[in-house]
Design an enzyme around this catalytic site. Structure first.
Site, PDB file in Angstrom:
ATOM      1  N   ASP A 194      -3.351   4.794  -0.548  1.00  0.00           N
ATOM      2  CA  ASP A 194      -4.082   5.400   0.570  1.00  0.00           C
ATOM      3  C   ASP A 194      -3.815   6.905   0.546  1.00  0.00           C
ATOM      4  OD1 ASP A 194      -5.345   6.113   2.912  1.00  0.00           O
ATOM      5  OD2 ASP A 194      -4.149   4.814   4.225  1.00  0.00           O
ATOM      6  N   LYS A 200       1.311   5.329   0.110  1.00  0.00           N
ATOM      7  CA  LYS A 200       0.645   6.576   0.454  1.00  0.00           C
ATOM      8  C   LYS A 200       0.725   7.523  -0.733  1.00  0.00           C
ATOM      9  CE  LYS A 200      -0.386   5.691   4.767  1.00  0.00           C
ATOM     10  NZ  LYS A 200      -1.770   5.718   5.277  1.00  0.00           N
ATOM     11  N   LYS A 205      -9.935  -0.865  11.926  1.00  0.00           N
ATOM     12  CA  LYS A 205      -8.860  -0.717  12.907  1.00  0.00           C
ATOM     13  C   LYS A 205      -9.506  -0.745  14.274  1.00  0.00           C
ATOM     14  CE  LYS A 205      -5.988   2.279   9.982  1.00  0.00           C
ATOM     15  NZ  LYS A 205      -5.700   3.694   9.653  1.00  0.00           N
ATOM     16  N   ASP A 259     -11.502   4.213   5.403  1.00  0.00           N
ATOM     17  CA  ASP A 259     -10.768   4.025   6.656  1.00  0.00           C
ATOM     18  C   ASP A 259     -11.285   5.072   7.651  1.00  0.00           C
ATOM     19  OD1 ASP A 259      -8.862   4.123   8.720  1.00  0.00           O
ATOM     20  OD2 ASP A 259      -7.116   4.287   7.428  1.00  0.00           O
ATOM     21  N   GLU A 310      -7.881   4.002  -1.119  1.00  0.00           N
ATOM     22  CA  GLU A 310      -8.349   4.150   0.262  1.00  0.00           C
ATOM     23  C   GLU A 310      -8.517   5.627   0.612  1.00  0.00           C
ATOM     24  OE1 GLU A 310      -5.836   1.980   2.937  1.00  0.00           O
ATOM     25  OE2 GLU A 310      -6.578   2.990   4.728  1.00  0.00           O
ATOM     26  N   LYS A 317       0.873  -1.180   0.000  1.00  0.00           N
ATOM     27  CA  LYS A 317       0.000   0.000   0.000  1.00  0.00           C
ATOM     28  C   LYS A 317       0.903   1.221   0.000  1.00  0.00           C
ATOM     29  CE  LYS A 317      -2.399   2.043   3.717  1.00  0.00           C
ATOM     30  NZ  LYS A 317      -3.430   1.940   4.772  1.00  0.00           N
ATOM     31  N   ASN A 355      -5.377   9.127   2.664  1.00  0.00           N
ATOM     32  CA  ASN A 355      -5.629   9.759   3.969  1.00  0.00           C
ATOM     33  C   ASN A 355      -6.390  11.073   3.827  1.00  0.00           C
ATOM     34  OD1 ASN A 355      -2.788   8.143   4.968  1.00  0.00           O
ATOM     35  ND2 ASN A 355      -4.594   8.069   6.272  1.00  0.00           N
TER      36      ASN A 355
END
Ligand code: NPQ
Ligand code: MG
Length: 378
Positions: A198, A172, A275, A251, A226, A170, A200
């Site tokens: 991801d 970023k 998580k 997420d 993500e 994965k 974020n």
């Protein structure tokens, strides 16, 4: 989940803070991390002790929660309410006694996990067995930060993780560090690299250049994208998920089982990152797992740069049947030269699920000697 566990009687409850240097700085769309300032809850009960990790980052940049705030709310709000009716407790009492408090899920999760660990140790049962785990090892993926050295350093890091045996990568992504580095990974490692990204929450659905970058990522054969947008933008996620061939995974948006059900009803995602720390603990984790399973939605276990305490919880959770996709449950040495506990090690791309009572890990005395303690009860 298996049969109810007897309560334990809490004699002492402490917050323990310890700082662990990271082996490499970890950069995401929200900032860079050089060390892990871990916040742990240690419960000493008459029957057994228990440990839980609060996964907050040092600053409120991933979600609203951060370590200083979590320590404060634990000391002044959560622990006093939890212990007021009496010290004979089950992990379930955390949810019940704190029902009137909003938010602070990472702080609650640390309490719930520590109590559950103590109850399981007292009962001689492993967390994985208690959760109904169906695997004795879990596939390990790795989350790769945005390197300061750009594309050459990214290629080098990914090669190292593939050589180590990680089963998927994965990466970023952030504005200005997205399409070109992911194309470079494809050029170097080919279409067979199991690659996902991801963001974020680093992109704005109302900014055309951001949407153009995400549209270009959609052409790269990624396993998932993500959390491209802010946590509360479920409709924006749904609108773009309907256009992209790459499945959207959420997420930060998935704060609890009710929100997961809403996100799935809106078709905001096709995959859920679970998580235990983010959602308030192991019990809410099981509720999200069950809700997704009922709807045919695969889940995977994310990570928050946990020490061996939080990592042990993640690995047990990832052994449940609905965790069909490799998670960010990496080996300890992905993050730390020396973990707080006996390390989790990569064997053939997998981590072994602990089988000893409770979470199956506890802090090593040498590392605990460097910790700061704040007694909250006892
Ligand atoms: C994620 N984790 O999936 C998070 C983000 C993240 C492994 O990619 C300190 C504490 C720093 C928590 C940096 C991974 C962090 C952190 C990143 C969580 O979105
Ligand atoms: Mg994430």
């Amino acid at each position: 989940m298996s049969a109810a566990l007897p309560a334990v009687t809490v004699e002492r409850l402490e917050l323990v803070r310890v700082s662990l240097p990271l082996v490499t700085p970890f950069r995401t769309s929200f900032g860079v991390q050089h060390e892990r300032d871990a916040l742990l809850v240690h419960v000493r009960a008459r029957e057994a002790q228990g440990w839980g990790e609060c996964v907050t980052p040092a600053a409120p940049v991933y979600s609203e929660e951060y370590t200083g705030g979590a320590a404060h709310v634990l000391e002044h709000q959560l622990v006093p309410r939890l212990l007021a009716p009496g010290r004979t407790l089950r992990a379930e009492d955390v949810g019940l006694r704190l029902a009137g408090v909003r938010g602070h899920r990472m702080a609650r999760a640390a309490l719930e996990s520590a109590l559950l660990d103590a109850q399981l140790r007292a009962a001689g049962r492993s967390l994985a067995v208690h959760l109904g785990a169906t695997r004795d090892r879990v596939a390990a993926g790795v989350s790769v930060g945005i390197p300061d050295g750009g594309i050459p350093e990214l290629l080098e890091q990914v090669e190292g993780y593939l050589d180590a045996g990680y089963v998927r990568v994965k990466a970023k992504v952030a504005r200005g560090s997205d399409v070109a580095p992911m194309q470079a990974l494809r050029t170097r490692f080919g279409a067979r690299l199991r690659l996902q990204v991801d963001a974020n929450a680093g992109y704005d659905p109302d900014t055309p250049a951001d949407v153009a970058a995400l549209d270009a990522l959609d052409e790269l054969g990624l396993l998932q994208i993500e959390q491209p947008f802010a946590p509360d933008r479920l409709l924006a996620h749904a609108a773009h998920a309907a256009r992209w061939r790459t499945p959207v995974c959420l997420d930060e948006s998935i704060t609890d089982a009710a929100r997961a059900v809403e996100a799935l009803a809106l078709r905001a995602c096709r995959i859920v990152n679970v998580k235990p720390g983010r959602v308030g603990g192991p019990f809410e984790t099981v509720r999200i797992h069950d809700a997704c399973r009922d709807r045919g939605i695969p889940v995977w276990c994310g990570g928050m740069l946990e020490t061996g305490i939080g990592r042990a919880l993640n690995v047990a959770v990832a052994a449940m049947p609905g965790f069909e996709l490799p998670g960010d449950t990496s080996a300890s040495d992905r993050y730390f030269r020396e973990d707080l506990t006996d390390p989790f090690v990569l064997v053939d791309g997998h981590l072994a699920v602990p089988t000893t009572p409770g979470i199956g890990r506890e802090p090593r005395d040498e590392v605990l000697a460097t910790a700061t303690r704040l007694p909250l009860a006892g």
